[in-house]
Scaffold this active site. Structure first.
Site, mmCIF file in Angstrom:
data_model
loop_
_atom_site.group_PDB
_atom_site.id
_atom_site.type_symbol
_atom_site.label_atom_id
_atom_site.label_comp_id
_atom_site.label_asym_id
_atom_site.label_seq_id
_atom_site.Cartn_x
_atom_site.Cartn_y
_atom_site.Cartn_z
ATOM 1 C CG ASN A 177 1.864 1.333 3.895
ATOM 2 O OD1 ASN A 177 2.900 1.974 3.829
ATOM 3 N ND2 ASN A 177 1.801 0.059 3.505
ATOM 4 N N GLY A 178 0.274 -1.154 5.820
ATOM 5 C CA GLY A 178 0.805 -2.062 6.841
ATOM 6 C C GLY A 178 -0.067 -3.285 6.945
ATOM 7 N N GLY B 87 1.452 0.034 -4.966
ATOM 8 C CA GLY B 87 0.190 -0.688 -5.062
ATOM 9 C C GLY B 87 -0.439 -0.415 -6.398
ATOM 10 C CB CYS C 23 -0.878 0.086 1.246
ATOM 11 S SG CYS C 23 -1.947 -1.301 1.500
ATOM 12 C CE1 TYR D 296 11.663 -4.148 -6.880
ATOM 13 C CE2 TYR D 296 9.882 -4.524 -5.308
ATOM 14 C CZ TYR D 296 10.335 -4.467 -6.612
ATOM 15 O OH TYR D 296 9.492 -4.725 -7.647
#
Lengths: 491, 491, 491, 491
Positions: A127-128, A48, A22, A268
């Site tokens: 997010n998570g 995402g 996300c 990344y």
């Protein structure tokens, strides 16, 4: 993964990369907040690609929301869609896929989530990943909550609905004190933009200033750049900010814990033009290449990146080793959907659609290929095939991260442990299985050095979450343990 | 350009690059020819992004055709479309826009064009531009031909229809002897695949072998790679090949002329992984950077490409100069449509959607930016703004081609001469207008050296068509002269 | 009403008719339940044209749902959509618009609604309207429920979630005992199909037998016909049926009340080929025409229906009066979206798109026009204009229902009281405002006689709900009263 | 027929009706001509449901064209489409399918056709069919014309292109003197609207006046009504009108011939509210019912139409016979695409989607069903099944046209002769095959009487083209004869 009609599909990346799940973005105090959110989400698209959503609030029109499958540029550039999102306050979310969903994402799983409470509505974007979501969900259903999605994140809004606090900010605190795991959250009420990070600060979240009156919250700084916002600072682990008018009020609602930022963001996930810990992500990655050249030198003619994620480390490797850097593999910039293969099948067609070897350059050369990581290893084998078919004399793989041997439970889509090449093979076995002349991963210490920890990793108090490499999970994954996942036994 | 709904739109590239107008691909002797053509066109997408078409022939189903706006990956990956294109013989075309069209391209302008003749049907796909098309068209209409498109290339099929020859190959020769200008053509009958290049060989065309029974014709070798074909050779300037079964019959139907291959294919149009004249295009471009570093050195901290087309030359410049190569500008890989700008406008939003400066890397640095060309110069100014906003100490532009001062009439979309920055300013004036510390273009001789002519350009018999730089046109643009275009007066 | 892109739009009907808000259909015990539900909903499309949804259950795939804007035939005929709806048990819903929604319907407002409870999931589809929904909603939010739609019907599923009963059927009873208003509900669990009607039985619901193993529930019998089901009986007012395997278990969970079926179903809502109370709806409507001819005779040349809803009554009027029946107005069978009007505006274009006068037939004739009802009266005026423009000598309106003077709160979309022509004018005033030679409505007694009550309406215990004509509401509309709606004062 | 995605599909009609192939409409002298053309085509949609096209001319924008599959209301109501069609002069066409096309219609077959000539462009729209098109096409290809469509009508524009006349009107005459068959043509140049009918006047064409400055040409008068135009007169057989400014110039370019208007326009093709020969088509059809009741009386309880085309004749039959008229079969107004049938197949599902029997009305009754025609007879059998399943005591079919025993070659899509029920069976055999108690067709004389010829049909000089009933073709179908079609041998 479900094939979503109309959604571009990155065949190669899907098969063999870890995927961030996300990105979040929010803005307050500007005209046309939705346009800013759309731009911010576009800059966070790499976090995402499957779907995105925006919620805005306007005093006359109330809360409005649009949630779509596909790229931001294909949905949130349409005048008819944007016209439904008036207001000077808005948040948005891009997602890859849902933890908890059995394969397919339905549109109802797309965030932000919205809830109408007695004191007014609120929307949140997460997010998570919550590691106790399954247990929470069971409990909430038992008590009469109706879940609309298969997303763990929905637990938060139900916990908020049941809180006895009288302000939404307080209800968010109440709710987040009940959850475990990793979260960087952007939320909004009718007048406030709110940002929170979990106590370990696993996922990123930054604050930006937009002109004289506006503020942004974003997963990464690259999204501040696109909207012309100035980077102010990172939200701290365990911090909550509530922004209203020109005030940013900061509190620390959670029990303090050691900071454990995800090290894979450095390797990344984050964009190379984002800033993490005061340094360009690109520079950290280039430094990984420098460390790798020191740790794992080899005699060769060319250093080539596996595009695009291996590029900065390949540049660093070349600069440290003195071996010329070259674009030995060219990425097709028009990637997308899967083509229909002819009856006479084309060898490794999936990779060919994305990459092509620079045949005239490679022929007869000893080539060092630098890639960011090895997950299943399947793509590495195909790339090796292409390079050898083009006539390379030798192929040496250098990997800009340690062996990925453990799944992530904090918001990254990882294969089951048994599918991770490094979980079942030694480095030499991997080299033979991929079929290259040599294969070397950077060490965990080398990675920490490149990330700015000159002393390497402190095994007692590591600065980052490196569970995917080390198997040391900062938060116990309670739902997974209940399902039978076996954590690493302390040695 | 017309805004085509549903078609991705590269805002930046459109504004300030020369654009190749077409790519062609054909295949014979394979099952599912259309699938091969689709893959070939996908690899040639950079030569024409606006629309594409495929024609195939099957003994039972006859000729079938599909022509669409948008990317190959969005149209010719659909099972319903591909199912309409049976047969073992097919050709295809991707296009940018039509010479002759007043702005908009209609679907009827999309090639290949098809004609039913007394001896059966034929289809042709044309890369290049005819310089006497307007006169031919007037004559053909006068005699009762009905044009269906605004494309110059349609003249060829009407000339074929009126030829008294009894084979289609002979009718193609008849037709092409009447036209002037540049053409690399792929054509097909019910049993033959045909390729032709004009006498100067301005546009590329290569022959490939596909397994034991198949042959391909393609604009570039990168499209042979994607389908797994072996590169056999380039079709010669002035050559016509007729392929049927396993035979490739070569003839030379036109008056011989000096070879004048387009030098801009080396600089920008062709893909870096294609092979031209036996050498990787990437390598030629890297060599341009080497020459440029020799011709125009400057003291600086970083060499950064303007992505992606400036990358190989920047690598060469760095290697020759010893100044470190760095990704100072990051390209957003999800580019596409234009976003709706907020009321509070964002400075240079168009460029921001595509590029972002690696702020933490650039700050305080003296930066050399390497770009492939300067056309109008508008984008160069915006990039300079971005770099300075990010805190660069100095900005030096180095351009991998000489000043573009003349329009192309051979299949490249160029602005009117008055819009070309180099047509109205000296190098110093351009430097000041763009607003950089220094600006240097490679010399025409340097470019020829990088392209393998160690002695530089022979002004009496240049090996390439370099009219866009030199104003020396190998074929007089007769329609344009009739409209009042003034050619360079010999000095 | 919001303009829903891609949704056909009946311009005329929208302006000036009462609109049924929903149709429901359910089936159990058949292969491919979704295909049956799609057919059933198609037959009920006249009850709700804006959107439709289907939920099915399959032991392997769980609950699945598809909800779409537009016609059933445009969505639920697509193989890709239907493939997502496996199972032998399913329910569906077509809707017009939501009570409670401010104008626009969002896709989240489209039923059936689904809830996951501790004992498993359930879905419900509701035809009718709850008169205490606003109060219930406030209470539920106060207690922590999160509403996903603006639909009143969602209250039911939240009440179910909070029930302490251990079976879903019992939770439905619990929930429905808390609601007031009109409801005919079709619901499903993993194994049961459930039907319920409120104690007054305001909205219709019928039971059908499908082959040896299957059962259907449907708003009308016409939907039984399309799937080849046999009509068994109407569900009684206040009855709940739970169907599992081959058993149909009937209970009476509510306090008994007098039956008050909606008389407007007889006049307009139900399809003429449905059966209500053992008689064809067509026949009842023809009989209204017979009564109307007795009550309001007039000397004329032709009896013409306003198509299509006035047709049966016009036939009856003609048969009773002996005046020839004729199609004086022709309905365009390709109605749909709104056309762009030319600058030189066309008089009454909206009506012309739907209707055309049979000019050569009408000229010089005295015409009786039979319509089902007059709501705002705007369309009646336009039709009168068309008929006079075509040269009719006289125009006499005969209306197959009494004056509509009160809004409906039980699931019919009615304008505010002040917009109802009959709420503000006498019959003579209406005649003058519309501009016709005569205007007569059937009496309430005449309507009851046509509907089978030979003694007319019993004012102490009317057999039907006729609140829209009489102002006598069988259930007090408590939310509306709280908002200030003034009920009729007893005379 | 090819399944065109997105195009509504009338399953029943397709199977068993003759289909008119085209409708044409043109307008001059109004602002926004395209909006008028769109409305006109909408009113003519029954003449061609598969596709439609509009061409307009504007002095600044030149000729513009839009051609689409699907209904007029779905394409030519869109602001983006209509904005591309500026100008005060335009023509349009709706089509069913192409004579000459092997099954599928491509978009290139959709009219109007456009040609650019030396003296400027012209567009034509053709209703009818050319009986020597195959021979003309061969000849034109031989001489170098390139056909873009499979449509016969394209011959006309190629003949025009090769004419040596210097005005477009004269070129049209030249071209039409070369063709054989039936045509009603609407054409346009940059300044003129042109209408022509073949010498027999097989297809209709009427002239209308629009305000002070405008004129229309239309296949039927119902399209004049929708745009508010006044009906002026029919274009005569063999007449050509050229309209420019306020002048209508009439000429007679062809050898005079006997008028032979298509009698099936009276029976079925034309809309009932159109006027043919000064009388409402509805009234002619009602009169057919009157004649049929005289010719073929039967004792019964109800006269029911097969909706909708049998309705006027059923009304006439009821009025003449005194047997009550009733709606025994109800047509679903939401017809359209084909639904997915469940595994447990539903008997006669195709018909059920369109029609439902009014079960409660029909039960135990002796029913006369009135239909317009019998082609293959397959639908008649299914309707008989439905009526008997609903419990009818007797079923009597009465057909409002004589037996259809011969194919039409003048613009109507007819099955091969061998598929026509009446070509292979006597009336009694047909009755038994369909399975009804009685079956009677109106006589050819009766039909002529109903159409206003009180003396019936004059066998020496019939006023109408009745080839489909009589086998007497006014124009020899030369292409078909060359293919082996056997005409009726004179008795």
């Amino acid at each position: 993964m479900r094939h979503v009609p109309g959604t571009p599909f990155d065949a190669l990346q899907d098969g063999d990369k870890l995927k961030e799940e996300c990105g979040v973005f929010g803005v307050i105090g500007v005209a046309d907040a939705a346009n800013f959110v759309a731009l911010g989400l576009h800059a966070l698209q790499h976090r995402g690609q499957e779907a995105g959503g925006i919620v805005t609030y306007d005093p006359e029109q109330g809360f409005n929301s649009a949630r779509r499958f596909g790229y931001v540029r294909d949905n949130f550039t349409r005048a008819d869609v944007m016209a439904t999102l008036p207001g000077s306050l808005g948040i948005g979310h891009v997602r890859y896929s849902t933890a908890g969903s059995k394969g397919a994402t339905a549109i109802r799983d797309v965030q932000p989530f919205f809830g109408e409470f007695a004191m007014g509505g609120a929307a949140i974007a997460h997010n998570g990943n919550l590691t106790n979501a399954a247990a929470l969900r069971r409990e909430l259903i038992e008590r009469g909550s109706i879940f609309q999605s298969s997303s763990d994140s929905e637990c938060i809004i139900h916990l908020m609905a049941r809180s006895i606090q009288t302000s939404i900010a307080e209800r968010i605190k109440d709710a987040l004190r009940r959850v475990e795991g990793a979260f960087s959250i952007v939320a909004m009420t009718r007048t406030k933009l709110i940002g929170v990070r979990d106590a370990h600060g696993v996922r990123p979240l930054v604050l930006g200033r937009l002109g004289d009156s506006g503020w942004c919250l974003s997963s990464e700084t690259c999204a501040l750049d696109i909207v012309g916002a100035e980077f102010v600072r990172e939200i701290d682990p365990g911090e909550m900010v509530v922004i209203e008018g020109n005030k940013v009020i900061s509190t620390r609602p959670f029990t303090p814990a050691q900071s454990r930022f995800c090290i894979f963001e450095q390797v990344y996930f984050s964009r190379p033009d984002s800033i993490l810990g005061g340094r360009s992500v690109y520079e950290t990655r280039r430094q990984i290449g420098v460390e790798l050249a020191k740790e794992a030198p080899v005699d060769a003619d060319l250093v080539c990146p596996v595009p695009d994620s291996g590029t900065p480390a390949a540049i660093g490797y070349s600069q440290q080793s003195g071996i010329p850097y070259a674009m030995g593999i060219i990425r097709n910039q028009y990637m997308g959907r899967t083509f229909i293969e002819p009856t006479e099948q084309i060898r490794n067609m999936g990779v060919r659609l994305k990459l092509n070897v620079n045949r005239a350059l490679i022929q007869g050369k000893r080539v060092i290929l630098v890639d960011d990581s090895v997950v299943r290893g399947t793509t590495s084998r195909k790339i090796k095939d292409m390079i050898l078919d083009a006539g390379a004399a030798e192929v040496h793989f250098r990997i800009a991260s340690p062996p990925t041997a453990w799944p992530c439970f904090y918001g990254v889509d990882t294969p089951e442990r048994s599918k991770l090449l490094a979980a079942t093979m030694t480095e030499d076995e991997m080299r033979d299985w991929i079929g290259v002349d040599s294969l070397k991963f950077i060490s965990l210490d080398g990675l920490y050095r490149a990330a700015g920890e000159s002393a390497g990793r402190d095994p007692k108090a590591p600065r980052f979450c490196d569970a995917c490499f080390s198997g040391e999970y900062p938060v116990a994954p309670s739902d997974k343990l209940a399902e039978g996942f076996e954590m690493k036994v302390a040695e």
